[in-house]
Design an enzyme around this catalytic site. Structure first.
Site, short mmCIF file in Angstrom:
data_model
loop_
_atom_site.label_atom_id
_atom_site.label_comp_id
_atom_site.label_asym_id
_atom_site.label_seq_id
_atom_site.Cartn_x
_atom_site.Cartn_y
_atom_site.Cartn_z
N ARG A 193 0.58 -1.18 0.05
CA ARG A 193 -0.18 0.44 -0.23
C ARG A 193 0.86 1.44 -0.11
O ARG A 193 0.27 2.07 -0.84
CB ARG A 193 -1.28 -0.34 1.32
CG ARG A 193 -2.28 0.81 1.14
CD ARG A 193 -3.07 1.34 2.38
NE ARG A 193 -2.48 0.81 3.71
CZ ARG A 193 -3.25 0.38 5.03
NH1 ARG A 193 -3.93 0.52 4.23
NH2 ARG A 193 -2.41 0.84 5.67
N LYS A 214 -3.10 6.46 0.75
CA LYS A 214 -2.56 6.73 2.77
C LYS A 214 -1.56 8.39 1.94
O LYS A 214 -1.16 8.38 2.79
CB LYS A 214 -1.90 5.86 3.04
CG LYS A 214 -2.09 5.75 4.73
CD LYS A 214 -2.62 4.95 5.07
CE LYS A 214 -2.29 4.61 6.51
NZ LYS A 214 -3.15 5.30 7.55
N GLU A 241 -16.70 6.01 4.95
CA GLU A 241 -15.16 5.15 6.36
C GLU A 241 -15.69 6.18 7.68
O GLU A 241 -16.22 7.25 7.30
CB GLU A 241 -14.16 5.25 5.66
CG GLU A 241 -13.06 6.43 5.03
CD GLU A 241 -11.66 5.49 4.79
OE1 GLU A 241 -11.47 4.50 5.03
OE2 GLU A 241 -11.92 6.36 3.75
N1 PLP Z 1 -9.23 4.35 6.99
C1 PLP Z 1 -8.40 5.21 7.20
C2 PLP Z 1 -8.57 6.74 6.53
C3 PLP Z 1 -7.16 4.84 8.29
O1 PLP Z 1 -6.60 5.92 8.12
C4 PLP Z 1 -7.23 3.62 8.04
C5 PLP Z 1 -5.15 3.74 9.06
O2 PLP Z 1 -5.31 2.88 8.09
C6 PLP Z 1 -7.82 2.84 7.80
C7 PLP Z 1 -8.79 2.36 7.21
C8 PLP Z 1 -8.21 1.70 8.32
O3 PLP Z 1 -6.55 0.47 7.66
P1 PLP Z 1 -5.85 -0.52 8.87
O4 PLP Z 1 -6.57 -1.26 8.43
O5 PLP Z 1 -4.89 -0.89 6.72
O6 PLP Z 1 -4.80 -0.06 9.24
C1 COI Z 2 -3.88 3.63 11.38
O1 COI Z 2 -5.00 3.05 11.83
O2 COI Z 2 -2.74 2.95 11.37
C2 COI Z 2 -3.84 5.20 10.42
O3 COI Z 2 -3.13 5.39 9.98
C3 COI Z 2 -4.71 6.12 11.59
C4 COI Z 2 -4.16 7.28 11.87
C5 COI Z 2 -4.76 8.53 11.27
C6 COI Z 2 -4.44 7.02 13.04
#
Ligand code: PLP
Ligand code: COI
Length: 342
Positions: free
Chosen positions: A83, A186, A222
């Site tokens: 990612r 991201k 989300e």
């Molecule tokens: N959505 C957003 C906007 C996020 O910043 C995150 C965190 O990383 C997630 C969803 C969840 O992603 P992950 O499960 O890969 O941490």
């Molecule tokens: C994460 O869950 O790792 C994220 O990146 C969320 C963060 C913006 C605190």
């Protein structure tokens, strides 16, 4: 330098605490240098750097956990590496070799080992890789020099409520991402724009916002920094990947656990926020590296509140939480091969 012995690992929140060592790599003249571990600290940057002027920057979020027998583990770090490169391409920045990415992450963890919260604290060492346009620019185009930094912070729960239901406000005023934009990358810019909406929601007593799609202002996207799930008509549903949501690694793992371990029917589809007000919606939660699985106690829009499951974590939410954290904490057999030892 912070003395790790001075940290109360049992009352951590999600706040910055300095640790000893970070990893830094530089991309110059079209190639990456070897990268090295250096003491955590400040560095010089040009006021004309691309990241400061035009927000050319991305990040990742991962957690290193300390298991019962002392071992240190990571959860699906190769997915973060992938990612990271997807986000880098979207922001016109150079990719970083995924094996080297994991290797660098492991090195930083080992160097900051004393900052990993103990097993029984429930905390983690949060790992924050960032990549940004370091070199000076003036016109709107990419920098020519880039910096990758990986630092760590010991953390507890993202929402101070922990594994208790949070109250969310559905926003009809703000959106997070639009089709064709950068929602699924991201990139740091996606987060700056959510600070004001989150602050406003907090003053009204909500933990975060549920963002709707920017075209219809109808379908759930989300929750600020986490993905959304609900149990509707006994099916586990989550918004489909439209290019506007961040495609969470926790989200992907939950879908797999729900169908393969709990035998649930799962659906990735458009979910109207109106469905949350129907009795067929019995529970909801959000997911992410920081948020883990956080139950949703209520949702509200313009004063219309829907309380979910008497504000208690739902049965499926609890089962998924136990499965996910059990695998992450090496208490349940990792039959999916998600855990990597550091
Ligand atoms: N959505 C957003 C906007 C996020 O910043 C995150 C965190 O990383 C997630 C969803 C969840 O992603 P992950 O499960 O890969 O941490
Ligand atoms: C994460 O869950 O790792 C994220 O990146 C969320 C963060 C913006 C605190």
């Amino acid at each position: 330098m912070v003395d790790p012995k001075s940290i109360d690992f049992y009352s951590l929140g999600f706040n910055f605490i300095e640790t000893n060592t970070m990893f830094v790599a530089n991309h110059k003249n079209g190639k990456w240098d070897e990268g090295e571990l250096v003491p955590f600290g400040k560095f010089e940057i040009s006021p004309a750097s691309c990241v400061l002027n035009y927000g050319q920057g991305i990040f990742e979020g991962m957690k290193a956990l300390r298991g019962k027998n002392g071992e240190i583990t990571l959860f699906r770090p190769e997915e973060n590496g992938k990612r990271f490169n997807f986000s880098a391409r979207r922001m016109l920045m150079p990719e970083y070799n995924s094996e080297k990415f994991i290797d660098a992450v492991k090195k930083v963890i080992k160097a900051n080992e004393e900052f990993i919260p103990p097993y029984d604290s429930g905390g983690a060492l949060y790992i924050r890789p960032i990549l940004f346009g370091y070199g000076p620019i003036l016109g709107v185009h990419s920098a020519e020099e880039f910096k990758l930094i990986i630092f760590t912070v010991p953390v507890g729960p993202y929402f101070p409520e922990g594994f208790k239901g949070i109250d969310l406000e559905i926003s009809k005023l703000y959106t997070r991402a639009a089709p064709g934009g950068t929602g699924s990358a991201k990139t740091i810019c996606n987060y700056a724009g959510t600070m004001l909406p989150a602050k406003e929601a907090k003053t009204r007593g909500f933990a975060q916002i549920i963002y709707l799609d920017a075209v219809h202002m109808e379908y759930i996207e989300e929750v600020g920094a986490a993905n959304f799930f609900a149990m509707i008509n006994d099916k586990l549903v989550t918004p489909r990947k439209t290019g506007t949501i961040l495609e969470g690694i926790t989200r992907e793992s939950i879908l797999e656990l729900a169908s393969k371990k709990l035998g649930l029917e799962v659906e990735e589809r458009d979910i109207s926020y109106k469905e949350l007000y129907d009795e067929s919606c019995t529970e909801a939660f959000c997911s992410g590296t920081a948020a883990v699985i956080t139950p949703i106690a209520s949702v509200a829009l313009n004063g219309q509140v829907r309380i979910l499951n008497n504000r208690e974590p739902g049965e499926i939410t609890i089962k998924l939480y136990e499965l996910l954290t059990g695998i992450q904490r090496v208490e349940i057999e990792d039959e999916f091969g998600w855990i990597i030892k550091v």
